[in-house]
Design an enzyme around this catalytic site. Structure first.
Site, PDB file in Angstrom:
ATOM      1  N   ASP A 151     -12.032  24.505  -5.948  1.00 39.99           N
ATOM      2  CA  ASP A 151     -11.190  24.080  -4.826  1.00 39.99           C
ATOM      3  C   ASP A 151     -10.459  25.283  -4.223  1.00 39.99           C
ATOM      4  O   ASP A 151     -11.009  26.402  -4.211  1.00 39.99           O
ATOM      5  CB  ASP A 151     -10.198  23.021  -5.351  1.00 39.99           C
ATOM      6  CG  ASP A 151      -9.821  22.008  -4.294  1.00 39.99           C
ATOM      7  OD1 ASP A 151      -9.212  22.416  -3.297  1.00 39.99           O
ATOM      8  OD2 ASP A 151     -10.094  20.818  -4.462  1.00 39.99           O
TER       9      ASP A 151
ATOM     10  N   HIS B  21      -4.408  21.833  -1.394  1.00 37.90           N
ATOM     11  CA  HIS B  21      -5.497  20.905  -1.751  1.00 37.90           C
ATOM     12  C   HIS B  21      -5.905  21.043  -3.222  1.00 37.90           C
ATOM     13  O   HIS B  21      -6.054  20.041  -3.939  1.00 37.90           O
ATOM     14  CB  HIS B  21      -6.680  21.186  -0.818  1.00 37.90           C
ATOM     15  CG  HIS B  21      -7.781  20.176  -0.859  1.00 37.90           C
ATOM     16  ND1 HIS B  21      -8.788  20.217  -1.799  1.00 37.90           N
ATOM     17  CD2 HIS B  21      -8.059  19.116  -0.068  1.00 37.90           C
ATOM     18  CE1 HIS B  21      -9.630  19.221  -1.572  1.00 37.90           C
ATOM     19  NE2 HIS B  21      -9.214  18.534  -0.523  1.00 37.90           N
TER      20      HIS B  21
ATOM     21  N   SER C 181     -11.524  13.550  -1.173  1.00 40.21           N
ATOM     22  CA  SER C 181     -11.046  14.656  -2.022  1.00 40.21           C
ATOM     23  C   SER C 181     -10.071  14.152  -3.074  1.00 40.21           C
ATOM     24  O   SER C 181      -9.954  14.745  -4.149  1.00 40.21           O
ATOM     25  CB  SER C 181     -10.294  15.688  -1.178  1.00 40.21           C
ATOM     26  OG  SER C 181     -11.168  16.643  -0.651  1.00 40.21           O
TER      27      SER C 181
END
Lengths: 82, 658
Positions: free
Chosen positions: B31, B104, B434
């Site tokens: 990620d 994220h 996600s």
């Protein structure tokens, strides 16, 4: 530029490495140098592929595809977060 | 995350004593990196790092080896591909290190395996104790995504290292285009990971509600779609005509003045009358100043619209859904008082603006609401089947919570991720597949800890065959985009139920060679198979390989459509699927049952009873589908279930006529 480079992942037929090489990394390097004097390996891959990534022009990539021991020359793709 | 552990019934797993060897499980997250100072990476109570772990905590800008501990056991970064394409990383803008400058990666990694943190919230919203799905599992962060995106050369290098480091689960909330498996670097890399016993969980993509929008469809990947949970963040919009509409918002600042404010539609106050999206510099300040602006959803990031309105002098914003998003409400921490409205309410509000001489509105905020029903519903954005690459493999595999999820965040950026957002938060609430993907990654870690001997396919099978498709009242899970019952093309096998998955009774196990046989069935050449397998594998000419025989926990049957329209051919077609079930429970006898919404397909299973005398005993069965031709584009669905009275081992079946 007239010959822009892009990144490729080169898959090598590791189990059919010519006997003249002692080490597969030498073989990867030699294959790469046969099409480009200046290209350098970004990564060598051990598990996900037998091969490496590098920057090449389209002509160099085409030429590399025709070299013995090259399984595939796959252009890099951009992913995005989901 | 707060709420999703309760929503998933995870407290029962500790009561049932299923924690097992969870602390031996390492979840690798590919990620944007990690923010190691988050309390979610506190390693209190965790024993030594598993002896099998060979990973490292790499040093780079704002990151050194002391940032890792017994929770965050590894952190690496991969930028050579990115730098080759974009030039050297601008270290003023992003850290050339595993540090997460985006948020994220911190969100996904803490969702999967963050430690428990009491008193978590975003500006008071979604308050509670935040926990990852596997609180005792370890995390290893592999940063491959940078400001300009994530490149497959870097992703492949990260997977390569993760295999070498010894991760057990790989969580990948990223996606690119679909291509043949042998040309797809991530499909090739994840195949190698699977061969090393690593379960790979990937996001299905946010291309919904359009059909055939899935990413990450290789059958060795667990493909995760997104659903809602029973939590909402209500906001109330009251129009000058007295009508009130319910929306959602995470805005926590000063409310607009009590008196109603003038209300305008972006398309009527912008430079371009066709632009209702509130894109950058699109609004005319003199027409917006002091007003609430209605902006249509889509085109640019939702929170960015609030910034555009604010910069143009607006006081508030209504984010209006159009038909693409239906009634799905995604909460955002806007930069001015704002709320999102569903399609129906949005249409009403716009109608009011176009008809009232002096339209006005008020916005009020309602905090956090729990117990929202029905839940889950399939998120509108969640990518949908059918699987266009291999239509005979049903994807997504399952859904998990992915809407309004609170989890850890980077200290580098505000909750909207916008440069203008200077707020700092330890937790943020965001949505996407996600977010659902690391839920499944963490739950897979939970299963791996309880059953260390299970293969990745067995874990995926347990998660899929025990997932649920109906609410407690028996009604099928809804699709928020349409408001009608969702189908296996939306939710795959259903919504994950980790408590049931810990004791699935039977599993559909699959080996690497089975996947290579699957490639033989796709008529891959030996050369193409060598690219995937990285070894010689010859398809046996004497064997008739069939995709239908891949031991997958779901079924997707395709039939030829009727030719010549209404009066066309009605010849029946028969397809047969073979499956092998492995007993992972006590000796018992299972009986099969089939429920179908399609009278035009005859389904027969042989044998109808399977008796297992020992652990890991395998039994095979065949299921035959016989169908008359139907018009092209017709779809229908069914379920096949094996039950011993205690366990229910359920597979979805999707029929398509093309």
């Amino acid at each position: 530029t007239q010959n822009p480079k892009r990144t490729y992942i080169i898959h090598m037929d590791k189990f059919n490495m010519p006997a003249s090489f002692d080490d597969h990394l030498q073989w990867y390097d030699s294959s790469l140098k046969s099409v480009s004097e200046t290209a350098e390996m970004l990564y060598t891959y051990k598990h996900v592929a037998h091969g490496f990534s590098t920057r090449l022009t389209t002509q160099e990539a085409d030429l590399l595809t025709k070299q013995p021991g090259i399984l595939s020359v796959i252009p890099e793709v951009r992913y995005e977060l989901h | 995350t707060t709420r999703t552990p309760e929503f998933l019934g995870l407290e029962k797993t500790s009561l049932l004593g299923y924690s097992g060897q969870q602390s031996e499980v390492i979840v690798g997250v590919i990620d944007t990196g990690v923010w190691p100072e988050l309390k979610s990476f506190d390693d209190t109570g965790l024993g030594p790092v598993p002896s099998s772990w060979k990973g490292e905590c790499e040093t780079g800008k704002n990151f050194n080896s002391s940032n890792c501990n017994r929770k965050l056991v590894g952190a690496r970064f991969f930028a050579k591909g990115y730098e080759a394409a974009f030039g050297p990383i601008d270290e003023k803008a992003e850290s050339k290190s595993p540090r997460d400058d985006d948020g994220h990666g911190s969100h996904t990694s803490t969702t999967a395996a963050g430690s428990a943190v009491a008193g978590a919230s975003l500006f008071g919203f979604a308050s509670g104790t935040a926990k990852g799905m596997a609180t005792q599992a370890r995390v290893a962060a592999y940063k491959v995504c940078w400001l300009g995106g994530c490149f497959t050369t870097d992703i492949a290098a990260a997977i390569d290292k993760a295999i070498e480091d010894g991760v057990n689960i790989l969580s990948m909330s990223i996606g690119g285009g679909l291509m043949d498996y042998y040309k797809d670097t991530v499909a090739l890399g994840t195949f190698a990971a699977m061969e090393h016993g690593i379960l790979v969980s990937s996001s299905a993509g946010n291309g919904g509600p359009s059909r055939a929008t899935l990413a990450n469809v290789a059958p060795w990947i667990t493909t995760v779609g997104a659903g809602t949970i029973d939590r909402d963040f209500p906001a109330y919009i009251t129009l000058g005509n007295g009508k009130r509409y319910n929306g959602v918002s995470l805005y926590n600042g000063k409310l607009p003045p009590d008196s109603p404010l003038p209300l305008v539609y972006a398309a009527n106050v912008g430079q371009d009358s066709t632009d209702s999206l509130c894109t950058e510099d699109s609004l005319i300040p003199s027409k917006v100043s002091g007003k609430i602006v209605i902006c249509d959803r889509g085109g640019n990031p939702r929170a960015e619209k609030s910034l555009v309105v604010k910069r143009a002098g607006g006081i508030g914003m209504i984010l209006a859904n159009k038909e693409d998003y239906g009634e799905e409400l995604v909460a955002d921490s806007y930069l001015l008082p704002a709320a999102a409205l569903g399609e129906k309410a949005s249409n009403e509000v716009k109608k009011y603006v176009s008809s009232a001489p002096n339209p006005t509105a008020k916005i009020a905020f309602g905090g956090t609401q729990l117990g929202v029903q029905p839940s889950p519903v399939v998120a509108a954005f969640s990518s949908r089947g059918p699987n266009i690459l291999t239509p005979k493999i049903l994807k997504p595999d399952l859904i998990a919570p992915g809407v309004n999820i609170l989890a850890g965040w980077s200290g580098k950026v505000g909750p909207t991720g916008l440069a203008a957002d200077t707020r700092h938060v330890s937790f943020n609430i965001i949505s996407g597949t996600s977010m659902s993907c690391p839920h499944v990654s963490g739950l897979a870690a939970l299963l791996k800890g309880a059953h260390p001997e299970w293969s990745p396919a067995a874990i995926r099978s347990a998660l899929m065959t025990t997932s649920y498709r109906a609410y407690k009242n028996g009604q099928t899970i809804k699709d928020v985009a349409t408001g009608i019952p969702a189908t296996p093309f939306d939710y795959g096998a259903g919504h994950v139920d980790p408590v049931a998955a810990l004791d699935p009774g039977l599993v559909y196990d699959t080996t690497a060679d089975d996947y290579l046989s699957f490639l033989c069935a796709l008529n891959y050449t030996s050369f193409q198979i060598k690219l995937v397998a990285r070894r010689e594998f010859t398809c046996d000419k004497r064997i008739k390989y069939r995709v239908e025989d891949l031991n997958y926990p779901s079924f997707a049957a395709t039939f030829d459509a009727a030719s010549g329209g209404k009066g066309g051919s009605h010849k029946s077609t028969t397809v047969q699927y073979k499956r092998i079930l492995t007993n992972v429970g006590t000796p018992t006898t299972y009986k099969v049952s089939v429920s179908s919404q399609s009278p035009s397909v005859k389904i027969t299973v042989e044998p109808q009873i399977l008796s297992f005398k020992g652990l890991n005993e395998k039994k095979s069965y065949t299921v035959t589908f016989t169908s008359n031709s139907m018009p092209s584009g017709t779809t229908s669905f069914a379920h096949l279930e094996w039950s011993d009275g205690k366990h229910k081992v359920t597979s979805p079946i999707a029929f398509s006529w093309t």
